[in-house]
Design an enzyme around this catalytic site. Structure first.
Site, PDB file in Angstrom:
ATOM      1  N   VAL A 219       0.870  -1.179   0.000  1.00  0.00           N
ATOM      2  CA  VAL A 219       0.000   0.000   0.000  1.00  0.00           C
ATOM      3  C   VAL A 219       0.905   1.226   0.000  1.00  0.00           C
ATOM      4  O   VAL A 219       1.700   1.403   0.936  1.00  0.00           O
ATOM      5  CB  VAL A 219      -0.916   0.035   1.246  1.00  0.00           C
ATOM      6  N   HIS A 220       0.796   2.064  -1.043  1.00  0.00           N
ATOM      7  CA  HIS A 220       1.683   3.220  -1.056  1.00  0.00           C
ATOM      8  C   HIS A 220       1.115   4.452  -1.738  1.00  0.00           C
ATOM      9  O   HIS A 220       1.609   5.559  -1.542  1.00  0.00           O
ATOM     10  CB  HIS A 220       3.004   2.862  -1.768  1.00  0.00           C
ATOM     11  N   ARG A 221       0.066   4.319  -2.544  1.00  0.00           N
ATOM     12  CA  ARG A 221      -0.401   5.465  -3.320  1.00  0.00           C
ATOM     13  C   ARG A 221      -0.973   6.561  -2.424  1.00  0.00           C
ATOM     14  O   ARG A 221      -1.527   6.288  -1.358  1.00  0.00           O
ATOM     15  CB  ARG A 221      -1.457   5.024  -4.342  1.00  0.00           C
ATOM     16  N   ARG A 255       6.134   6.142   3.119  1.00  0.00           N
ATOM     17  CA  ARG A 255       4.974   7.026   3.278  1.00  0.00           C
ATOM     18  C   ARG A 255       3.907   6.369   4.143  1.00  0.00           C
ATOM     19  O   ARG A 255       3.340   6.988   5.052  1.00  0.00           O
ATOM     20  CB  ARG A 255       4.390   7.379   1.916  1.00  0.00           C
TER      21      ARG A 255
END
Length: 392
Positions: A219-221, A255
């Site tokens: 998960v990064h967006r 992030r």
């Protein structure tokens, strides 16, 4: 056989800055080295400009080491920040390098801020832009990546499309000149490294994992991490999958880690959900290839799941990679806990069809280089403005 080219030397400025771009650049870098070796001379000079968008060792340097990419001649060390700030700083620093190096082409990959900054800097200096992974569309302008890819395509002289769909997308926007369907460079990279990854990566034994007895998630967006409700929904679903079905491995993007730490997320206490540091490319290929299911908001990992023939759940409402949906290997889960869980169950039981090989045959990097060399004479003969004109 070396590729035909009348020029004795072609200088390419390759602009990369993020993990997916390192992977995409690797097979092209190998094709350039092979071309130079077979032509008995340094026919192509590849000037690698690293913007520093990803700067953590596990997100950057390890990829240069493992993938044998030409080392960067320039590291702009931009780092992270707001989109406008990052893109503006990159634009100025890239322009300085391009004025110094005077390349025949600027080569950009994908859809990051580094992509757009490189294309914009080159276009303003009247340097031809070549875009690898052109023509992708999610048709969701709330995604920063969608804005980057649309603008980059409209700035580019050579557009290298991975699929028939991406060619059609460009035609629908009136872009038909300089468009080539080459296949996908990520498929080139996956084919080249898969066997090595399965033989040499120690990641499964380090994590005490058995093939097909764990799932993998990333998960990064921005739209996943910056909206608290979306991230909470995603991790609630991941927690339930880990508790009820099988252990879940999550290489945690910096992030996402920062947001989770700020929110004091309790999900990290789940004993079956393993949050680990980002891993290198070979370790990631090994984890993907042996997973039961992959859950991700990454476009690249959707494709790698497809290449590895592992069922995938996309943690978004749409995907650019429609071919993975059409063949039944990918399922849209959105960012709601219930729809993610439904998509996970669908991925486990769905009847997946034979893959239609929409991403080419593994020769995309060779075709890209061929088209660039053929175009170099035509572009070099085009009238170029003087530096004085450019600086006005």
């Amino acid at each position: 056989m070396p590729l035909a080219c009348n020029n004795t030397k072609v200088k390419i400025a390759t602009i990369i800055g993020a993990r997916p771009q390192f992977i995409k650049a690797a097979p092209v870098s190998r094709a350039i080295s092979k071309q130079n070796l077979e032509s008995n001379g340094a026919q192509i000079e590849d000037i690698v400009i690293h913007t520093g968008q990803h700067y953590d060792h596990n997100m950057s340097q390890v990829f240069f080491e493992q993938l044998m990419i030409h080392p960067p001649k320039y590291n702009l060390e931009v780092g992270s920040g707001a989109h406008g700030e990052m893109t503006g700083i990159m634009l100025g620093r890239i322009e300085e390098v391009l004025l110094k190096e005077k390349p025949e082409f600027v080569l950009v990959y994908g859809d990051t801020n580094s992509t757009l900054a490189g294309a914009l800097a080159a276009a303003k200096l009247f340097i031809p832009v070549a875009h690898v992974e052109a023509g992708l569309r999610s048709f969701n302008r709330r995604m920063p990546e969608e804005v980057n890819r649309v603008l980059t395509d409209h700035l580019s002289d050579l557009l290298f499309c991975p699929t028939e769909t991406s060619v059609r997308n460009l035609a629908n926007e009136g872009i038909i000149e300089g468009v080539f369907q080459t296949g996908d460079v990520m498929y080139d990279a996956f084919r080249f490294h898969k066997e090595q990854a399965l033989k040499s990566s120690p990641i499964l034994s380090q994590l005490n994992l058995r093939p097909k007895e764990y799932s993998l998630a990333t998960v990064h967006r921005q739209e996943s991490t910056d909206e608290h409700e979306a991230l909470s929904n995603i991790f609630n679903a991941l927690e339930k999958i880990a508790a009820k079905d099988c252990p879940l491995i999550i290489p945690l993007h910096p992030r996402t880690k920062k947001v989770l730490e700020q929110s004091h997320s309790k999900q990290r206490k789940n004993p079956w959900m393993y949050l680990i540091s980002p891993v290198g490319y070979l370790d990631m290929i090994a984890l993907e290839s042996q997973a039961k299911v992959i859950l991700t908001d990454s476009g690249g990992i959707q494709k790698e799941a497809y290449f590895a023939q592992i069922p995938c759940v996309t943690l978004r409402d749409e995907t650019e990679w429609l071919e993975t949906l059409e063949d039944g290997w990918n399922h849209l889960g959105g960012r709601d806990s219930s729809t993610i869980l439904q998509a996970y169950q669908a991925a486990l039981r769905s009847n997946r069809g034979d893959q239609s090989k929409p991403y080419g045959d593994g020769s995309a990097s060779h075709l890209i280089l061929q088209h660039m060399l053929v175009a170099s004479d035509r572009i070099n003969n085009r009238l170029q403005p003087s530096l004085e004109e450019v600086k006005r």
